[in-house]
Every structure is written in structure tokens, then in C-alpha cells.
Design a protein around this motif. Structure first.
Motif, PDB file in Angstrom:
ATOM      1  N   ASP A   1       0.834  -1.209   0.000  1.00  0.00           N
ATOM      2  CA  ASP A   1       0.000   0.000   0.000  1.00  0.00           C
ATOM      3  C   ASP A   1       0.863   1.252   0.000  1.00  0.00           C
ATOM      4  OD1 ASP A   1      -2.312  -1.445  -0.047  1.00  0.00           O
ATOM      5  OD2 ASP A   1      -2.701  -1.306   2.113  1.00  0.00           O
ATOM      6  N   ALA A   2       1.941   1.212   0.827  1.00  0.00           N
ATOM      7  CA  ALA A   2       2.839   2.370   0.885  1.00  0.00           C
ATOM      8  C   ALA A   2       3.542   2.558  -0.456  1.00  0.00           C
ATOM      9  CB  ALA A   2       3.864   2.186   2.003  1.00  0.00           C
ATOM     10  N   ALA A   3       3.946   1.455  -1.104  1.00  0.00           N
ATOM     11  CA  ALA A   3       4.648   1.542  -2.384  1.00  0.00           C
ATOM     12  C   ALA A   3       3.735   2.103  -3.464  1.00  0.00           C
ATOM     13  CB  ALA A   3       5.162   0.165  -2.787  1.00  0.00           C
ATOM     14  N   LEU A   4       2.477   1.666  -3.473  1.00  0.00           N
ATOM     15  CA  LEU A   4       1.546   2.151  -4.493  1.00  0.00           C
ATOM     16  C   LEU A   4       1.254   3.639  -4.341  1.00  0.00           C
ATOM     17  CD1 LEU A   4      -0.998  -0.821  -4.622  1.00  0.00           C
ATOM     18  CD2 LEU A   4       0.863  -0.301  -6.211  1.00  0.00           C
ATOM     19  N   GLY A   5       1.524   4.171  -3.151  1.00  0.00           N
ATOM     20  CA  GLY A   5       1.323   5.599  -2.929  1.00  0.00           C
ATOM     21  C   GLY A   5       2.475   6.442  -3.430  1.00  0.00           C
ATOM     22  N   VAL A   6       3.572   5.794  -3.798  1.00  0.00           N
ATOM     23  CA  VAL A   6       4.745   6.516  -4.312  1.00  0.00           C
ATOM     24  C   VAL A   6       4.755   6.343  -5.826  1.00  0.00           C
ATOM     25  CG1 VAL A   6       7.250   6.701  -4.285  1.00  0.00           C
ATOM     26  CG2 VAL A   6       6.019   6.126  -2.186  1.00  0.00           C
ATOM     27  N   ARG A   7       4.340   7.358  -6.529  1.00  0.00           N
ATOM     28  CA  ARG A   7       4.249   7.261  -7.988  1.00  0.00           C
ATOM     29  C   ARG A   7       5.358   8.097  -8.637  1.00  0.00           C
ATOM     30  NH1 ARG A   7      -0.481   4.936  -9.594  1.00  0.00           N
ATOM     31  NH2 ARG A   7      -2.086   4.701  -7.989  1.00  0.00           N
ATOM     32  N   PRO A   8       5.921   7.614  -9.701  1.00  0.00           N
ATOM     33  CA  PRO A   8       5.572   6.386 -10.433  1.00  0.00           C
ATOM     34  C   PRO A   8       6.441   5.201 -10.066  1.00  0.00           C
ATOM     35  CG  PRO A   8       6.972   7.703 -11.818  1.00  0.00           C
ATOM     36  CD  PRO A   8       6.832   8.466 -10.519  1.00  0.00           C
ATOM     37  N   ASP A   9       7.418   5.426  -9.143  1.00  0.00           N
ATOM     38  CA  ASP A   9       8.441   4.388  -8.897  1.00  0.00           C
ATOM     39  C   ASP A   9       7.967   3.265  -7.978  1.00  0.00           C
ATOM     40  OD1 ASP A   9      10.315   5.903 -10.416  1.00  0.00           O
ATOM     41  OD2 ASP A   9      10.617   7.208  -8.648  1.00  0.00           O
ATOM     42  N   GLY A  10       6.951   3.505  -7.183  1.00  0.00           N
ATOM     43  CA  GLY A  10       6.549   2.523  -6.171  1.00  0.00           C
ATOM     44  C   GLY A  10       6.073   1.212  -6.747  1.00  0.00           C
TER      45      GLY A  10
END
Length: 433
Positions: A133-142
Motif C-alpha cells: 500500500d505504501a509503495a503504491l502511494g509513491v508514484r511512479p516508482d513505487g
């Protein structure tokens, strides 16, 4: 941007706004996280631990679970997981990192390893979900680091499951060894006639102490060796022949194995031939006896029978029921030899002529001192047997019917001593006479 940079960017966004639980992270863990990853990651670990534990509570329903210890362990694992993601794994994954109290609780209550693995995998899924969830919140690299997150978290948890398994196995081994020490101590108290708590010893030995016990002693003559699988095969055969799976085993430092098979009623005592004893093993078989006293008595009988087998050099062994007189009479060998010399006089001499006369006298007693049956068994004419008996009485200095008990006992001992190997061994058991 590299995967490592992207992971660092995701970790930098971690924080926790909700309840952090009843206590903060341990000082060393908090310092490592704070110094490497900042306050946000430190709070995130504390919060994620509490969330995963809440989910675990709903799954296992264990009112006796040591939750404070589990919480400490879980924080340690998640801290290691996050530091590994950041390539700063400073917490070693080994059995020493598993709290001893946690391993003791798991072993003491017989919790299956599969339950422990399932609980850790459940927390792994919870943490991985939060990280994704935390990674998907970091765009676009997550989005691109999700596979690396899954691989790293799974690999870390694999290592900790292995460490937990090792710790639990080691604790089981420690408990087993401690139990074996208590079992050995209980056996030694029983065979030395020390008072014991019958109920407690019954629970410890896992056999009904008030039942019937039949003992077998297995040994190897001095200088002999035997493979463990051969010995174990004989042990299991003894239990099968007696017909009971309730068996107790005690091994001495001298290499003697003592067995007790316990039954609800007197067991049939196996013959030595029934056991098909492989060389160079020797066995001594006791008689069945009940209760704590019977446990000791059959042990002593089997031990004495094994001692006699070693003295005789017999192939296979000796059963106490077949050799009780010889066993009792030969306990003090020096005095036994004096007794033979006193009773048999020149008849005790180790010569072919005297051996033949002893055999004649032994057969005469075996046939209840009747001339005709004895002569038939010896393949002698009646008058020839009478002449031999006259010769025997002249050597003894009295009629053969005057001291029958003493004379027969002396004959038993004489046979025993003439059958001994040149370098006899007493083969005494460890518990004394």
C-alpha cells in the motif's frame, strides 16, 4: 531510478498515525531504526506490529499465549525485515534471537510447528500488504518495487521461521534430555530399592508400575563390538515375543542394555532360543514379577543371568528360570569353589575320569536315584552303573543318598566352573550386587 533507490523512497514515506500499542520498541531496535530510517519508520514498525497481532488474536484464540513475549519477538522480526529492505540488516537471524521463554511455552504446551509457521506467515502477509500500500502511494516508482518487496519480506520471514524452528527443536531436545535424566534417576531408585512415589514414577516412566514386569539384560563379552541396529533389533524382538509395547530401556556406561516389558498379567517368559540372539551378544532373562518390588527383582534376575552367561561363554544367553540355583550358588565364587571341593572331594578334579563320574552321578539324581532309568539314559549295564556308584561313594566318603541336596548343588557348581572360558569375566551390572 534503481530498485534500491525506489525502496528507500517508499521506506521514507512510512509512518503510523494510529495506536502504537502498550509499549514502544526495544531501545536497541528503536535506535537502529531511528538512526537509519527516521522516526516515521520507527512508529510504522510499532504500529504494524500491533495491527498484525490484533489480526493474529482473531485467528488463534489462545488464552494462554504469552502475548508480551510474542509482541517482543514480532517487533524484532519486523525491525529486521525493514532494515533488510533498506540494506541495513543489523539484527542477526539465529536461534539465540528467539526468546527462551517463548520456545519453552511452545514446547511445554505442545503447540505444533505448523501453527507457529502459520502465525508467522499471517503476519508476513499483513506486513507485506501494508508495505505494498505504501509503495503504491509513491508514484511512479513505487509500483516497480512491489516484486522486490515481496521477495525481501518473504526471504526474511523464511529465515526467521527457520530460526524459530531451530529454537523450538533445541528446546524440545533440552526437555527430552532433562526427562531422560529424571527417568534414569527413577529407574536407579527402583533397582536400588529406594522409596519412590509410585504414582509420580508411573507418570514419568509411562508404564503402570503396579503391573507385571519382565526384564532382559543384553551385553557383549569383553572385547566384543556390535552394531547399534543389531542391538536395536534384538530389543524390539524381545518386546514382540513377550507381547507388549510398554517397554522401558536403560543403557549403562559399560554398554549393557536393560529392558523391562510391562503387562497387565504375568507374561510368558521367552526362551533364549526365541530371541535368536546374534553373536557376540548375550542375554539374561528374568522372571515376571508384579509392582515396584517386582520391577527390581526381575532386573536383578536378568542381570545375574547375563553375568552367568558371560562367565560360561554360552552362545545366546541364560534364563534365570533355568539357572537360578547356579546363579545363587556362584555369587561368591571363592566360597563356592571351596564348597565344591568340600562336598565332592576328588570328584571335583578336572580330569576325564572324574568328569565321567560326575555325569553319572548327575544322571542318577536326575532319574530320582533309580538304577534302571539311569542305566538306560547312560547306555550302561545295570551292574556297570552299580559299580560306578560304589566308586563314587568311595570318593565322596558317604552314600550318595546321605547328602543329596549338598551333593547336587556341588555338581551344579562343578559343571559351571569347568565350562568357564580361560579368561572369565563377571560382567557385573552397574547397580551393584
Amino acid at each position: 531510478m534503481s530498485t534500491a533507490d525506489s525502496l528507500a523512497k517508499v521506506i521514507a514515506t512510512l509512518d503510523w498515525d494510529g495506536d502504537l500499542g502498550p509499549a514502544s520498541l526495544a531501545v536497541d531496535e528503536a535506535e537502529q531504526l531511528r538512526s537509519r530510517l527516521g522516526d516515521g519508520a520507527t512508529r510504522w514498525v510499532a504500529g504494524a506490529v500491533e495491527q498484525s497481532l490484533t489480526a493474529l488474536h482473531g485467528q488463534i484464540h489462545d488464552s494462554l499465549a504469552p502475548w508480551p513475549i510474542i509482541r517482543t519477538f514480532t517487533r524484532h522480526v519486523l525491525t529486521a525485515t525493514l532494515l533488510r529492505l533498506a540494506d541495513q540488516d543489523r539484527l542477526p537471524v539465529d536461534t539465540g534471537a528467539i526468546d527462551r521463554d517463548l520456545a519453552e511455552d511452545i514446547v511445554a504446551r505442545g503447540i505444533p510447528l505448523s501453527d507457529i509457521t502459520q502465525a508467522l506467515r499471517s503476519m508476513q502477509r499483513e506486513w507485506l500488504s501494508l508495505l505494498i500500500d505504501a509503495a503504491l502511494g509513491v508514484r511512479p516508482d513505487g509500483i516497480g518495487v512491489v516484486p522486490a518487496l515481496a521477495t525481501s519480506v518473504t526471504g526474511t520471514m523464511d529465515a526467521w521461521i527457520g530460526a524459530a524452528t531451530d529454537a523450538i527443536v533445541e528446546e524440545r531436545r533440552r526437555v527430552y534430555l532433562a526427562e531422560q535424566v529424571r527417568i534414569r534417576s527413577a529407574i536407579e531408585l527402583l533397582v536400588t530399592a529406594e522409596p519412590v512415589d509410585v504414582e509420580a514414577v508411573t507418570q514419568l516412566l509411562r508404564i503402570p508400575l503396579i503391573g507385571w514386569h519382565l526384564s532382559c539384560a543384553i551385553g557383549v563379552p569383553p572385547g566384543g563390538t556390535v552394531e547399534r541396529r543389531v542391538l536395536d533389533g534384538l530389543v524390539h524382538l524381545f518386546a514382540r515375543v513377550v507381547g507388549s509395547e510398554r517397554m522401558l530401556r536403560y543403557e549403562t556406561s559399560a554398554g549393557t542394555v536393560h529392558l523391562w516389558v510391562t503387562t497387565d498379567r504375568p507374561a510368558r517368559t521367552p526362551r533364549v532360543e526365541d530371541l535368536r540372539v546374534p553373536a557376540p551378544l548375550l542375554v539374561g532373562i528374568g522372571e515376571p514379577h508384579p509392582g515396584p518390588d517386582g520391577f527390581r527383582r526381575t532386573f536383578l534376575e536378568a542381570s545375574d543371568a547375563l553375568r552367568l552367561a558371560g562367565s560360561l561363554g554360552d552362545n545366546g544367553g541364560v534364563s534365570y528360570g533355568d539357572a537360578a540355583l547356579a546363579i545363587v550358588l556362584s555369587r561368591d565364587e571363592e566360597r563356592a569353589r571351596w564348597f565344591v571341593e568340600h562336598e565332592l572331594r576328588d570328584l571335583a578334579t578336572d580330569s576325564p575320569e572324574m568328569a565321567d563320574l560326575r555325569n553319572t552321578l548327575r544322571t542318577f539324581f536326575d532319574t530320582r536315584m533309580r538304577i534302571a532309568p539311569a542305566a538306560e539314559r547312560l547306555f550302561l549295564h545295570r551292574n556297570t552303573l552299580i559299580n560306578r556308584l560304589d566308586r563314587i561313594q568311595a570318593v565322596l566318603g558317604h552314600g550318595v543318598a546321605e547328602r543329596p541336596a549338598e551333593t547336587q548343588a556341588a555338581l551344579v557348581l562343578a559343571e559351571l566352573f569347568t565350562r568357564r572360558p580361560e579368561d572369565p569375566s563377571t560382567g557385573r551390572h552397574e547397580f551393584g550386587a
